[in-house]
Structure formats: structure tokens, C-alpha cells
Design an enzyme around this catalytic site. Structure first.
Site, PDB file in Angstrom:
ATOM      1  N   CYS A  33       0.833  -1.213   0.000  1.00  0.00           N
ATOM      2  CA  CYS A  33       0.000   0.000   0.000  1.00  0.00           C
ATOM      3  C   CYS A  33       0.868   1.264   0.000  1.00  0.00           C
ATOM      4  CB  CYS A  33      -0.912  -0.050   1.228  1.00  0.00           C
ATOM      5  SG  CYS A  33      -1.778   1.472   1.597  1.00  0.00           S
ATOM      6  N   CYS A  36       0.059   3.827   2.705  1.00  0.00           N
ATOM      7  CA  CYS A  36       0.494   3.284   4.003  1.00  0.00           C
ATOM      8  C   CYS A  36       1.972   3.578   4.223  1.00  0.00           C
ATOM      9  CB  CYS A  36       0.265   1.776   4.062  1.00  0.00           C
ATOM     10  SG  CYS A  36      -1.461   1.270   3.924  1.00  0.00           S
TER      11      CYS A  36
END
Length: 109
Positions: A33, A36
Site C-alpha cells: 500500500c 500506508c
């Protein structure tokens, strides 16, 4: 994990998060991600800033699916603040440090 940043897992979630005597910020994330990864320096900075006041950690949703299912993590990053064993606040997506800090400040003391 760096410094005061903790790594949570399904196996440790009860002890590390739900049974904590201080508020806990959990960053639900995954290695693939992009947002993230971009949020990680912010989470690390918050772990340093709130040492002794808030427990801060990350939970990899790829490796720990049960916690993600239990707290209905449908997109990542998702940040959840737990207090007294219960989720009390949630923020989705990449957020600035001051917004997350304001959220944590509501639950201290």
C-alpha cells in the site's frame, strides 16, 4: 519497528491493544500500500511524541486478517484509536500529523 513504534498482531492484539491501560493508536496497513508507506514516518513521529501517553503501533492486515475483519477494515491505511478496550475514533487514508495528533489529544488524560 523503529523506536517506540510497536508491531501488533492477531496473537498479541488482546494484550497489547484491548487490555492496555492507556489509549492505543493502531495503524492498519499492508506492505504493498503506497499511502500506508507514506504514512509510516508520521506514525513513527507520533510514537515518539506520545511516548508514555499513547501506545502507537502498526498491524499488517495481510498477515493478521482476524483483527482487520473484527474492526471492518475495508480500506487502508485505517487508523483506529482504542481506549478501555474499545475503538473510540477512526480515520481513513493518508492524514497530516497534526490531524492525527488532535485526535489523540482528545483521548489523553
Amino acid at each position: 519497528m523503529a523506536g517506540n513504534l510497536q508491531e501488533f498482531s492477531d496473537a498479541t492484539f488482546q494484550d497489547d491493544v484491548l487490555s492496555s491501560d492507556q489509549p492505543v493508536l493502531v495503524d492498519f496497513w499492508a506492505p504493498w500500500c503506497g499511502p500506508c508507506k507514506m504514512l509510516t514516518p508520521t506514525i513513527e513521529a507520533l510514537a515518539e511524541k506520545y511516548v508514555g501517553k499513547v501506545k502507537v503501533g502498526k498491524l499488517n492486515t495481510d498477515d493478521n486478517r482476524q483483527a482487520a475483519i473484527n474492526y471492518q477494515i475495508n480500506s487502508i491505511p485505517t487508523l483506529i484509536v482504542f481506549k478501555g478496550g474499545k475503538p473510540v475514533d477512526r480515520i481513513l487514508g493518508l492524514q497530516p500529523q497534526d490531524r492525527i495528533a488532535a485526535l489523540l489529544d482528545k483521548h489523553i488524560g
